[in-house]
Write a protein that holds these residues in place. Structure first.
Motif, PDB file in Angstrom:
ATOM      1  N   GLY A 273       2.421  -2.778 -22.259  1.00  0.00           N
ATOM      2  CA  GLY A 273       1.445  -2.097 -22.992  1.00  0.00           C
ATOM      3  C   GLY A 273      -0.144  -1.920 -22.852  1.00  0.00           C
ATOM      4  O   GLY A 273      -0.737  -1.421 -23.714  1.00  0.00           O
ATOM      5  N   MET A 274      -0.831  -2.766 -21.690  1.00  0.00           N
ATOM      6  CA  MET A 274      -2.237  -2.272 -21.873  1.00  0.00           C
ATOM      7  C   MET A 274      -2.771  -1.116 -20.897  1.00  0.00           C
ATOM      8  O   MET A 274      -2.188  -0.183 -19.458  1.00  0.00           O
ATOM      9  CB  MET A 274      -2.856  -3.731 -21.279  1.00  0.00           C
ATOM     10  CG  MET A 274      -4.086  -3.189 -20.832  1.00  0.00           C
ATOM     11  SD  MET A 274      -5.669  -3.111 -21.932  1.00  0.00           S
ATOM     12  CE  MET A 274      -5.032  -5.062 -22.620  1.00  0.00           C
ATOM     13  N   SER A 275      -3.577  -0.114 -21.112  1.00  0.00           N
ATOM     14  CA  SER A 275      -3.775   1.172 -20.499  1.00  0.00           C
ATOM     15  C   SER A 275      -5.234   1.078 -20.239  1.00  0.00           C
ATOM     16  O   SER A 275      -5.985  -0.223 -20.331  1.00  0.00           O
ATOM     17  CB  SER A 275      -3.696   2.070 -21.149  1.00  0.00           C
ATOM     18  OG  SER A 275      -4.772   2.345 -22.610  1.00  0.00           O
ATOM     19  N   PHE A 276      -6.265   1.353 -19.008  1.00  0.00           N
ATOM     20  CA  PHE A 276      -7.235   1.796 -18.973  1.00  0.00           C
ATOM     21  C   PHE A 276      -7.655   3.460 -18.492  1.00  0.00           C
ATOM     22  O   PHE A 276      -6.868   4.020 -17.998  1.00  0.00           O
ATOM     23  CB  PHE A 276      -7.784   1.081 -17.247  1.00  0.00           C
ATOM     24  CG  PHE A 276      -7.304  -0.471 -17.824  1.00  0.00           C
ATOM     25  CD1 PHE A 276      -8.046  -1.039 -17.850  1.00  0.00           C
ATOM     26  CD2 PHE A 276      -6.219  -0.959 -17.390  1.00  0.00           C
ATOM     27  CE1 PHE A 276      -8.048  -2.974 -17.480  1.00  0.00           C
ATOM     28  CE2 PHE A 276      -6.000  -2.574 -17.235  1.00  0.00           C
ATOM     29  CZ  PHE A 276      -6.284  -3.001 -17.548  1.00  0.00           C
ATOM     30  N   THR A 277      -8.872   3.571 -19.046  1.00  0.00           N
ATOM     31  CA  THR A 277      -9.195   5.335 -18.288  1.00  0.00           C
ATOM     32  C   THR A 277     -10.430   4.251 -17.730  1.00  0.00           C
ATOM     33  O   THR A 277     -11.452   4.314 -17.895  1.00  0.00           O
ATOM     34  CB  THR A 277     -10.056   5.842 -19.674  1.00  0.00           C
ATOM     35  OG1 THR A 277     -10.494   5.058 -20.154  1.00  0.00           O
ATOM     36  CG2 THR A 277      -8.445   6.016 -20.448  1.00  0.00           C
ATOM     37  N   LEU A 278     -11.449   5.490 -17.064  1.00  0.00           N
ATOM     38  CA  LEU A 278     -12.798   5.782 -16.554  1.00  0.00           C
ATOM     39  C   LEU A 278     -13.553   5.719 -17.403  1.00  0.00           C
ATOM     40  O   LEU A 278     -13.717   6.647 -18.400  1.00  0.00           O
ATOM     41  CB  LEU A 278     -12.509   6.611 -15.549  1.00  0.00           C
ATOM     42  CG  LEU A 278     -11.679   6.548 -13.795  1.00  0.00           C
ATOM     43  CD1 LEU A 278     -12.030   7.480 -13.401  1.00  0.00           C
ATOM     44  CD2 LEU A 278     -12.020   5.461 -13.379  1.00  0.00           C
ATOM     45  N   ASP A 279     -14.611   4.914 -17.462  1.00  0.00           N
ATOM     46  CA  ASP A 279     -15.641   5.236 -18.130  1.00  0.00           C
ATOM     47  C   ASP A 279     -16.972   6.229 -18.176  1.00  0.00           C
ATOM     48  O   ASP A 279     -17.812   6.701 -18.856  1.00  0.00           O
ATOM     49  CB  ASP A 279     -16.682   3.943 -18.854  1.00  0.00           C
ATOM     50  CG  ASP A 279     -17.504   3.485 -17.890  1.00  0.00           C
ATOM     51  OD1 ASP A 279     -16.982   4.389 -16.521  1.00  0.00           O
ATOM     52  OD2 ASP A 279     -17.871   2.421 -17.571  1.00  0.00           O
ATOM     53  N   GLY A 280     -16.433   7.464 -17.437  1.00  0.00           N
ATOM     54  CA  GLY A 280     -17.470   7.867 -16.627  1.00  0.00           C
ATOM     55  C   GLY A 280     -18.810   7.572 -15.741  1.00  0.00           C
ATOM     56  O   GLY A 280     -19.897   7.835 -15.593  1.00  0.00           O
ATOM     57  N   SER A 281     -18.753   6.480 -15.581  1.00  0.00           N
ATOM     58  CA  SER A 281     -19.948   6.258 -14.752  1.00  0.00           C
ATOM     59  C   SER A 281     -20.041   5.052 -13.803  1.00  0.00           C
ATOM     60  O   SER A 281     -20.819   3.637 -13.773  1.00  0.00           O
ATOM     61  CB  SER A 281     -21.090   5.509 -16.189  1.00  0.00           C
ATOM     62  OG  SER A 281     -20.157   4.297 -16.317  1.00  0.00           O
ATOM     63  N   GLY A 282     -17.958   5.107 -13.494  1.00  0.00           N
ATOM     64  CA  GLY A 282     -18.170   3.845 -12.724  1.00  0.00           C
ATOM     65  C   GLY A 282     -17.548   2.497 -12.702  1.00  0.00           C
ATOM     66  O   GLY A 282     -17.380   1.920 -12.098  1.00  0.00           O
ATOM     67  N   GLY A 283     -17.389   2.202 -14.339  1.00  0.00           N
ATOM     68  CA  GLY A 283     -16.072   1.327 -14.951  1.00  0.00           C
ATOM     69  C   GLY A 283     -15.076   1.852 -15.781  1.00  0.00           C
ATOM     70  O   GLY A 283     -14.676   3.227 -15.416  1.00  0.00           O
ATOM     71  N   LEU A 284     -14.219   0.589 -15.759  1.00  0.00           N
ATOM     72  CA  LEU A 284     -13.398   1.057 -16.582  1.00  0.00           C
ATOM     73  C   LEU A 284     -13.420   0.927 -18.611  1.00  0.00           C
ATOM     74  O   LEU A 284     -14.323  -0.339 -18.386  1.00  0.00           O
ATOM     75  CB  LEU A 284     -12.069   0.269 -16.366  1.00  0.00           C
ATOM     76  CG  LEU A 284     -11.664   0.460 -14.562  1.00  0.00           C
ATOM     77  CD1 LEU A 284     -10.301  -0.321 -14.184  1.00  0.00           C
ATOM     78  CD2 LEU A 284     -11.994   1.882 -14.854  1.00  0.00           C
ATOM     79  N   VAL A 285     -12.540   1.315 -18.983  1.00  0.00           N
ATOM     80  CA  VAL A 285     -12.534   0.714 -20.724  1.00  0.00           C
ATOM     81  C   VAL A 285     -10.880   0.311 -20.969  1.00  0.00           C
ATOM     82  O   VAL A 285     -10.006   1.397 -20.628  1.00  0.00           O
ATOM     83  CB  VAL A 285     -12.786   1.985 -21.607  1.00  0.00           C
ATOM     84  CG1 VAL A 285     -12.466   1.612 -23.123  1.00  0.00           C
ATOM     85  CG2 VAL A 285     -14.650   2.160 -21.037  1.00  0.00           C
TER      86      VAL A 285
END
Length: 300
Positions: A273-285
């Motif tokens: 149930g865990m998801s990740f998105t790009l944060d726009g600055s080279g990292g993940l959230v």
């Protein structure tokens, strides 16, 4: 369960009776698994064995003792957990087990005698994700849930839709992105965790009329997530690989591994149930707002 050495005479008799069962006009009738369907009670013991059409069996004595699968080998029905245990038809509407003991067609007791130490069986039928596949419509609102193979579903209304992942949580199906679970109601419908009823349905007409050019198109792919990512605030790492798998590490080393999939711009870890998105600055959230940066695994 008492298992005695099977005598050659009993085995020959059992197989002969099985072959003759149902024969007429000199033709041999085929013995199939259907000849064993139902619940059978031992003539000399308080024991029952039930064979089901989905290839499973249940063994009862003091309530439910064990479950498993079976397979046919000629005229014999074998329990897959032990090739030495099998049953044959006796030619008179009953069965004989590998030890020569007779069984007759019966039913499980409605109640179990507590004075003899028997309790009501607490077995619940196995529920799989496949039992939820298909389109379900809410009874009290114009919303459809399309549960598909591969661990994804679509939540559809006339004005919007959501595509996300799901996973089994016991006998319930958990819908990521909504925080809802759905369960079977035993009458062919679903009940969600808010108590709302869903019934089997079909996709609405407008689902097919949506303009593909206006549909949302993801701007990222799984390739954008490949690499090892370290949490900013904890000693935790998530490594995303190009073959569709991931590994989750804590301070002591590898903790869990599995598969992932893309849903829109999000990367979802199956069964977590865990998801990740790009944060726009080279990292993940992640789904909880915690941040990760591209890193390397430590040398444990």
């Amino acid at each position: 369960m008492r298992i005695r050495k099977l005598s050659a005479l009993l085995l020959s008799l059992a197989m002969l009776l099985g072959l003759l069962s149902g024969c007429g006009g000199g033709d041999e009738a085929e013995i199939t698994a259907e000849d064993f369907y139902g619940c059978w009670e031992y003539a000399d013991y308080d024991m029952w064995v039930c064979f089901y059409d989905d290839g499973t069996f249940e063994w009862y004595s003091d309530g439910l003792d064990s479950t498993g699968t079976y397979s046919m080998d000629g005229v014999e029905l074998h329990l897959d957990d032990d090739s030495e245990r099998f049953f044959v038809t006796d030619g008179e509407g009953g069965l004989m087990d590998w030890d020569g003991d007779a069984l007759f067609a019966s039913e499980l007791p409605d109640t179990w005698d507590d004075e003899e130490g028997l309790g009501a069986p607490d077995y619940e039928p196995e529920v799989n994700a496949e039992d939820f596949y298909g389109v379900w419509e809410y009874a009290n609102q114009d919303v459809w849930v399309y549960i598909q193979g591969g661990g994804t579903y679509e939540w559809i209304s006339e004005y919007s839709s959501l595509s996300a992942g799901y996973y089994m949580d016991g006998v319930e199906l958990y819908l990521d992105g909504l925080g809802l679970t759905v369960s079977l109601d035993g009458e062919g419908n679903l009940i969600d965790s808010d108590g709302e009823l869903l019934f089997p349905s079909e996709l609405p007409d407008f689902y097919y009329e949506w303009d593909d050019e206006e549909d949302y198109s993801p701007t990222v792919s799984s390739d954008d997530f490949v690499g090892c990512w370290e949490y900013t605030d904890t000693y935790t790492w998530v490594c995303i690989y190009g073959d569709g798998t991931y590994e989750w590490y804590d301070s002591e080393g590898l903790e869990v591994m599995g598969n992932y999939y893309m849903s829109g711009d999000e990367l979802w870890l199956e069964d977590s149930g865990m998801s990740f998105t790009l944060d726009g600055s080279g990292g993940l959230v992640d789904a909880f707002g915690d941040t990760l940066f591209l890193s390397e695994l430590p040398q444990w």
